[in-house]
Scaffold this active site. Sequence first.
Site, PDB file in Angstrom:
ATOM      1  CD  GLU A   1     -69.557 -51.588   4.039  1.00 57.36           C
ATOM      2  OE1 GLU A   1     -69.354 -50.374   4.261  1.00 57.36           O
ATOM      3  OE2 GLU A   1     -68.635 -52.395   3.764  1.00 57.36           O
TER       4      GLU A   1
ATOM      5  CG  HIS B   1     -65.453 -52.042   7.180  1.00 59.74           C
ATOM      6  ND1 HIS B   1     -64.403 -51.412   7.812  1.00 59.74           N
ATOM      7  CD2 HIS B   1     -65.420 -53.338   7.593  1.00 59.74           C
ATOM      8  CE1 HIS B   1     -63.763 -52.269   8.579  1.00 59.74           C
ATOM      9  NE2 HIS B   1     -64.356 -53.450   8.461  1.00 59.74           N
TER      10      HIS B   1
ATOM     11  CB  CYS C   1     -61.457 -53.150  11.870  1.00 57.03           C
ATOM     12  SG  CYS C   1     -60.305 -54.535  11.942  1.00 57.03           S
TER      13      CYS C   1
ATOM     14  CG  HIS D   1     -58.775 -54.315   7.165  1.00 56.85           C
ATOM     15  ND1 HIS D   1     -58.857 -53.137   7.873  1.00 56.85           N
ATOM     16  CD2 HIS D   1     -59.800 -55.109   7.634  1.00 56.85           C
ATOM     17  CE1 HIS D   1     -59.863 -53.199   8.722  1.00 56.85           C
ATOM     18  NE2 HIS D   1     -60.452 -54.377   8.583  1.00 56.85           N
TER      19      HIS D   1
ATOM     20  CG  PHE E   1     -62.896 -59.238  14.616  1.00 56.25           C
ATOM     21  CD1 PHE E   1     -63.586 -59.385  13.425  1.00 56.25           C
ATOM     22  CD2 PHE E   1     -61.632 -59.810  14.707  1.00 56.25           C
ATOM     23  CE1 PHE E   1     -63.048 -60.071  12.354  1.00 56.25           C
ATOM     24  CE2 PHE E   1     -61.077 -60.499  13.644  1.00 56.25           C
ATOM     25  CZ  PHE E   1     -61.783 -60.634  12.469  1.00 56.25           C
TER      26      PHE E   1
ATOM     27  CE  LYS F   1     -60.848 -51.762   5.524  1.00 52.59           C
ATOM     28  NZ  LYS F   1     -61.913 -50.748   5.558  1.00 52.59           N
TER      29      LYS F   1
END
Length: 412
Positions: A318, A307, A167, A341, A400, A336
């Site tokens: 985060e 993010h 991502c 996402h 990931f 998002k």
Amino acid sequence: MTTPITPSPDIAVTGVGLVTSAGIGVDATWKVVCAGRSTAARNPLLAGLPVDISCTVPGFSAREHVGRRSSLAHDRFTQLGLTAAREAIADAGLDPLNWDGARVGVVVGCGLGGVATWETQHRRMLEKGPEAVSALLIPMLVPNMVAGHLAMDLHATGPNLVTATACASGATAIGTAVQLLRDGSCDVVVAGGTEAGVSPLMVTGFAQMGALSRRLDEPSAASRPFDADRDGFVIGEGSGMLVLEREADARARRATVRARIAGYGASADAYQMTAPDPEGVGVLQALRTALAGAGVMPDEVEHVNAHGTSTPLNDAAEAGALRKLLGEGAVVTSTKGVTGHALGAAGAIEAVLTVLTVQHGTVPPTANLQRQDAEIELDIVAGSPREQKVDVAVSNSFGFGGQNAVLVITAA
């Protein structure tokens, strides 16, 4: 004797393109994002699965937006990428028929590739046998083909790459493009990300991991970054593309410079396959590298496009890293909440939205943020856009495997 350091050339954003669940085109997407209107809805394609909500591009037609033969030759992730790239090129005022293609590069982030084609053709083989499988399966499936198709469409014969950092892929692509421009490999780079991963198998895989929101009775409220009641992300799709040039070259041709990509940082958590390091060590490393490259101090950052996936662990990690390095001074948002996402395309889409924030002095709200998590000590925009001059912004993207990519975007 100390060797003088030659300053890196400033990299200008001269064109942007978007195809998202908020709309086809930059203006359509920006309007919905600024309104903070979630695009998540039940998806008939996913009916019967444990999670059947997604954020998909409305009204997209391969025939209309790409060309008559596109539905036969391209997977959807390539179609979305071509559409966004063409808008970005037109926005930059460039004509591929008139440029030196050998000096034009293409770098695109993509995490999955043609998963819809893969699923369809696998089902066909099982039901009808090998002879029923399309001869175009591999060219439609493999992720690198989106960069190849863009090169063909744009007559771009320079470096041609696809980055796959989950991502973070779209942001990694932009950072790679900046490096190509700074080392003189290219004069123009079309960079961004594209993904079309809303398929039954992919959604089931994420659901089995526990990564997706289960707010099925209220899909429009499911993606809620930094909210105390967040329970997972909503899968989306889309593409974001930017045209990047050295600023001196852009000014010489009298191009409009929307913003600058001033810094890029990348790191690995080296912690766990899918969970972020709760201490945010890798995130902090990428942030510090990006800021140092831009010549920016942490207290100069005025805005962060986070993010912010709406997952409990990611948002907490985060937020902790941002608080530790930037304090409360930066105004934070996660788009998002509107777009869901978009996986490998998310970093590029959000980079474009950050460019627009810097250009217009408008920070979009975080959709569905009704009760901010008490553990998240940040100034997060919610409810309505915040009008604020932004000279220095950060766009965060994580993936990931613990892969982190951070872009510093500054006013032109």
